[in-house]
Design a protein around this motif. Structure first.
Motif, PDB file in Angstrom:
ATOM      1  N   SER A  95      86.401  69.908  26.576  1.00 22.87           N
ATOM      2  CA  SER A  95      85.271  69.095  25.390  1.00 22.87           C
ATOM      3  C   SER A  95      84.652  68.082  26.964  1.00 22.87           C
ATOM      4  O   SER A  95      85.456  67.950  27.427  1.00 22.87           O
ATOM      5  CB  SER A  95      85.744  67.689  24.581  1.00 22.87           C
ATOM      6  N   ASN A  96      83.275  67.806  25.989  1.00 25.07           N
ATOM      7  CA  ASN A  96      82.163  67.341  27.362  1.00 25.07           C
ATOM      8  C   ASN A  96      81.298  67.288  26.480  1.00 25.07           C
ATOM      9  O   ASN A  96      80.837  67.840  26.101  1.00 25.07           O
ATOM     10  CB  ASN A  96      81.925  68.826  28.448  1.00 25.07           C
ATOM     11  N   THR A  97      81.129  65.267  27.068  1.00 25.51           N
ATOM     12  CA  THR A  97      79.558  65.051  26.643  1.00 25.51           C
ATOM     13  C   THR A  97      79.200  64.572  27.031  1.00 25.51           C
ATOM     14  O   THR A  97      79.150  64.372  27.856  1.00 25.51           O
ATOM     15  CB  THR A  97      79.711  64.242  25.995  1.00 25.51           C
ATOM     16  N   PHE A  98      77.421  66.100  27.516  1.00 29.74           N
ATOM     17  CA  PHE A  98      76.938  65.495  28.587  1.00 29.74           C
ATOM     18  C   PHE A  98      74.945  64.698  28.393  1.00 29.74           C
ATOM     19  O   PHE A  98      75.094  65.278  26.922  1.00 29.74           O
ATOM     20  CB  PHE A  98      76.256  66.675  29.090  1.00 29.74           C
ATOM     21  N   ALA A 147      82.656  59.966  28.210  1.00 27.15           N
ATOM     22  CA  ALA A 147      83.675  60.628  27.380  1.00 27.15           C
ATOM     23  C   ALA A 147      85.093  59.991  27.164  1.00 27.15           C
ATOM     24  O   ALA A 147      84.543  58.757  27.365  1.00 27.15           O
ATOM     25  CB  ALA A 147      84.821  61.054  29.370  1.00 27.15           C
ATOM     26  N   GLU A 148      85.159  60.122  26.096  1.00 28.16           N
ATOM     27  CA  GLU A 148      86.408  59.232  25.233  1.00 28.16           C
ATOM     28  C   GLU A 148      87.715  59.092  24.591  1.00 28.16           C
ATOM     29  O   GLU A 148      88.003  60.447  25.559  1.00 28.16           O
ATOM     30  CB  GLU A 148      85.224  59.034  23.487  1.00 28.16           C
ATOM     31  N   ALA A 149      88.241  58.675  24.832  1.00 28.81           N
ATOM     32  CA  ALA A 149      89.944  58.856  24.615  1.00 28.81           C
ATOM     33  C   ALA A 149      90.547  60.448  24.331  1.00 28.81           C
ATOM     34  O   ALA A 149      89.950  60.480  23.391  1.00 28.81           O
ATOM     35  CB  ALA A 149      90.746  57.639  23.730  1.00 28.81           C
ATOM     36  N   GLY A 150      91.294  60.338  24.927  1.00 27.38           N
ATOM     37  CA  GLY A 150      91.500  61.876  24.299  1.00 27.38           C
ATOM     38  C   GLY A 150      90.663  63.567  24.559  1.00 27.38           C
ATOM     39  O   GLY A 150      90.965  64.242  24.856  1.00 27.38           O
ATOM     40  N   ASN A 151      89.211  62.431  25.152  1.00 18.15           N
ATOM     41  CA  ASN A 151      88.260  64.390  26.328  1.00 18.15           C
ATOM     42  C   ASN A 151      89.017  64.328  26.582  1.00 18.15           C
ATOM     43  O   ASN A 151      89.615  63.856  27.503  1.00 18.15           O
ATOM     44  CB  ASN A 151      87.019  62.820  26.274  1.00 18.15           C
ATOM     45  N   GLY A 152      89.038  65.423  27.276  1.00 16.18           N
ATOM     46  CA  GLY A 152      89.058  65.982  28.440  1.00 16.18           C
ATOM     47  C   GLY A 152      89.140  66.979  29.403  1.00 16.18           C
ATOM     48  O   GLY A 152      87.841  67.825  29.076  1.00 16.18           O
ATOM     49  N   PHE A 153      89.038  66.683  30.188  1.00 14.83           N
ATOM     50  CA  PHE A 153      88.714  66.983  32.197  1.00 14.83           C
ATOM     51  C   PHE A 153      89.498  68.045  32.623  1.00 14.83           C
ATOM     52  O   PHE A 153      90.005  67.765  33.084  1.00 14.83           O
ATOM     53  CB  PHE A 153      87.892  65.949  32.626  1.00 14.83           C
ATOM     54  N   PRO A 154      89.761  69.322  31.740  1.00 11.56           N
ATOM     55  CA  PRO A 154      91.448  69.565  32.500  1.00 11.56           C
ATOM     56  C   PRO A 154      91.307  69.913  33.628  1.00 11.56           C
ATOM     57  O   PRO A 154      90.125  70.632  34.305  1.00 11.56           O
ATOM     58  CB  PRO A 154      91.789  71.082  31.864  1.00 11.56           C
ATOM     59  N   TRP A 155      92.561  70.583  34.585  1.00 16.74           N
ATOM     60  CA  TRP A 155      92.248  70.999  36.140  1.00 16.74           C
ATOM     61  C   TRP A 155      91.114  72.542  35.828  1.00 16.74           C
ATOM     62  O   TRP A 155      91.162  73.636  35.410  1.00 16.74           O
ATOM     63  CB  TRP A 155      93.356  71.701  36.057  1.00 16.74           C
ATOM     64  N   HIS A 156      90.863  72.446  37.321  1.00 18.42           N
ATOM     65  CA  HIS A 156      89.489  73.434  37.215  1.00 18.42           C
ATOM     66  C   HIS A 156      89.129  73.505  39.069  1.00 18.42           C
ATOM     67  O   HIS A 156      89.713  71.919  39.844  1.00 18.42           O
ATOM     68  CB  HIS A 156      88.334  73.882  36.491  1.00 18.42           C
ATOM     69  N   PHE A 157      88.620  74.029  39.616  1.00 14.07           N
ATOM     70  CA  PHE A 157      88.018  74.704  40.886  1.00 14.07           C
ATOM     71  C   PHE A 157      86.417  74.893  39.727  1.00 14.07           C
ATOM     72  O   PHE A 157      85.880  75.660  39.212  1.00 14.07           O
ATOM     73  CB  PHE A 157      88.264  76.102  41.298  1.00 14.07           C
ATOM     74  N   ASP A 158      85.296  74.232  40.567  1.00 12.82           N
ATOM     75  CA  ASP A 158      84.361  74.329  40.949  1.00 12.82           C
ATOM     76  C   ASP A 158      83.338  74.869  41.193  1.00 12.82           C
ATOM     77  O   ASP A 158      83.779  75.685  42.187  1.00 12.82           O
ATOM     78  CB  ASP A 158      83.668  72.785  41.115  1.00 12.82           C
ATOM     79  N   HIS A 224      90.470  70.562  40.636  1.00 17.80           N
ATOM     80  CA  HIS A 224      91.033  69.001  39.771  1.00 17.80           C
ATOM     81  C   HIS A 224      90.730  68.380  38.800  1.00 17.80           C
ATOM     82  O   HIS A 224      90.189  69.572  38.135  1.00 17.80           O
ATOM     83  CB  HIS A 224      89.407  68.150  40.845  1.00 17.80           C
ATOM     84  N   ARG A 225      91.081  67.692  38.051  1.00 19.15           N
ATOM     85  CA  ARG A 225      91.079  67.205  36.487  1.00 19.15           C
ATOM     86  C   ARG A 225      89.922  65.624  36.565  1.00 19.15           C
ATOM     87  O   ARG A 225      91.045  64.522  37.759  1.00 19.15           O
ATOM     88  CB  ARG A 225      91.755  67.221  35.967  1.00 19.15           C
ATOM     89  N   VAL A 226      90.348  64.544  35.795  1.00 18.30           N
ATOM     90  CA  VAL A 226      90.324  63.515  34.822  1.00 18.30           C
ATOM     91  C   VAL A 226      91.377  63.267  33.954  1.00 18.30           C
ATOM     92  O   VAL A 226      91.353  64.031  33.118  1.00 18.30           O
ATOM     93  CB  VAL A 226      88.910  63.114  34.402  1.00 18.30           C
ATOM     94  N   ALA A 227      92.645  62.909  34.669  1.00 15.40           N
ATOM     95  CA  ALA A 227      93.402  62.449  34.128  1.00 15.40           C
ATOM     96  C   ALA A 227      93.101  61.895  31.883  1.00 15.40           C
ATOM     97  O   ALA A 227      91.788  60.968  32.410  1.00 15.40           O
ATOM     98  CB  ALA A 227      94.477  61.641  34.452  1.00 15.40           C
ATOM     99  N   PRO A 228      93.459  62.035  31.693  1.00 10.30           N
ATOM    100  CA  PRO A 228      93.480  61.619  29.850  1.00 10.30           C
ATOM    101  C   PRO A 228      92.669  60.291  29.752  1.00 10.30           C
ATOM    102  O   PRO A 228      93.542  59.492  30.483  1.00 10.30           O
ATOM    103  CB  PRO A 228      94.297  62.306  28.954  1.00 10.30           C
ATOM    104  N   ARG A 233      86.593  51.721  25.054  1.00 14.38           N
ATOM    105  CA  ARG A 233      85.507  51.875  26.191  1.00 14.38           C
ATOM    106  C   ARG A 233      85.521  53.146  26.070  1.00 14.38           C
ATOM    107  O   ARG A 233      86.420  54.352  26.523  1.00 14.38           O
ATOM    108  CB  ARG A 233      85.903  50.920  26.941  1.00 14.38           C
ATOM    109  N   ARG A 234      84.755  53.843  26.266  1.00 12.25           N
ATOM    110  CA  ARG A 234      83.551  54.909  27.054  1.00 12.25           C
ATOM    111  C   ARG A 234      83.769  54.916  28.532  1.00 12.25           C
ATOM    112  O   ARG A 234      83.561  54.185  29.142  1.00 12.25           O
ATOM    113  CB  ARG A 234      82.104  55.481  25.845  1.00 12.25           C
ATOM    114  N   ARG A 235      83.771  56.886  29.200  1.00  8.30           N
ATOM    115  CA  ARG A 235      84.283  56.473  30.476  1.00  8.30           C
ATOM    116  C   ARG A 235      82.647  57.181  30.747  1.00  8.30           C
ATOM    117  O   ARG A 235      82.227  58.025  30.037  1.00  8.30           O
ATOM    118  CB  ARG A 235      84.316  56.719  31.156  1.00  8.30           C
TER     119      ARG A 235
END
Ligand code: AKG
Ligand code: FE2
Length: 279
Positions: A95-98, A147-158, A224-228, A233-235
């Motif tokens: 899930s992604n918020t741009f 990004a907020e708690a629970g938002n996922g930036f799971p493992w990926h290659f760009d 790479h990923r961003v850990a949960p 507070r929002r990132r």
């Protein structure tokens, strides 16, 4: 009115001044990029700069577009002919918020940094890119990922060659940037990728970026990923893009997927009229 001089810590990092200090900085960033595709310039953004970027992001946070999908690390569709444990068959919620680029004013802090000639040249020299142009896409040249708690930036290659990010605010907990350097350089290395995905690899490096840090990351070969994230507070992370061709913009499909809308320029470049475009 903002100036690059007040938004950046130019005393610590004299990127505006040709000379040995700038040369040393560029050379250390190049070395880091060659080593594992990741370079951090800690505290490049000044304290005033961080405050201004945060206020700007907070001010337009309602304009964020949230998208959800389920994806594997390669952004490819499922292939049932492969065994179930194959990393290409491991799907994660993303899930992604741009906050799209058209929310950031020309005189605002994010665009002041992006448009600063010496800053752009520093990034270009660090990446050793001959062809390097500001992205002409009015929705995507400079954006903020929220990004907020629970938002996922799971493992990926760009799928792009490099990403330039500026950390603006961290969540209360979590959010480490984790990566397996060059895990598929030369060879897909599916066995080791599978280990990263199931948490058993010893090839993962974890870094904690702090507000004000600049990161240059070449993520095509490094999983790479961003850990949960945890806490209220929002990132916020600023993402700046440069491309190899002048005048490039994204496709209308891509814009709708990431930003929830497309602009006339996207349809025009795709050779379409907005009112006749069906997706
Ligand atoms: O938000 C970040 O720090 C990095 C996200 C990322 O990996 C990406 O945008 O491809
Ligand atoms: Fe990425």
């Amino acid at each position: 009115m903002h100036s690059a001089q007040s938004l950046l810590d130019l005393e610590r990092y004299p990127i505006h001044q040709n000379g040995p200090a700038r040369d040393a900085l560029v050379s250390s960033v190049r070395t880091d990029l060659q080593k594992d595709g990741c370079a951090i310039v800690k505290g490049l953004i000044s304290k005033d700069g961080i405050e201004a970027l945060l206020a700007e992001a907070e001010g337009v946070s309602d304009c964020g577009f949230r998208s959800f999908n389920r994806t594997n690390a390669y952004f490819t569709p499922d292939d049932p002919s492969l065994p179930p444990e194959d990393p290409r068959r491991q799907f994660f919620d993303r899930s992604n918020t741009f906050i799209p680029a058209d929310n950031f004013q020309q005189e605002g802090p994010l665009r002041t940094i992006y448009a600063d000639g010496a800053f752009g040249l520093f990034i270009q020299d660090s990446l050793q890119e001959d062809r390097f142009f500001p992205y002409a896409d009015p929705l995507a040249d400079v954006i903020v990922n929220m990004a907020e708690a629970g938002n996922g930036f799971p493992w990926h290659f760009d799928t792009n060659n490099f990403t330039v990010t500026v950390a603006i605010q961290n969540a209360e907990e979590g959010g480490a940037f984790e990566y397996a350097p060059n895990i598929r350089q030369g060879d897909e290395n599916f066995d080791e990728v599978a280990k990263v995905l199931n948490g058993t690899s010893d090839q993962v490096t974890s870094i904690n970026l702090e507000p004000g840090d600049l990161q240059i990351f070449c993520g095509r070969y490094s999983l790479h990923r961003v850990a949960p994230l945890r806490g209220d507070r929002r990132r916020f992370v600023g993402i700046m893009s440069w491309v190899q061709e002048a005048g490039m913009v994204a496709t209308p499909e891509r814009c709708k997927q990431l930003y929830g809308k497309a602009l006339p320029i996207h349809y025009e470049r795709a050779g379409l009229r907005a009112d006749t475009y069906i997706d």
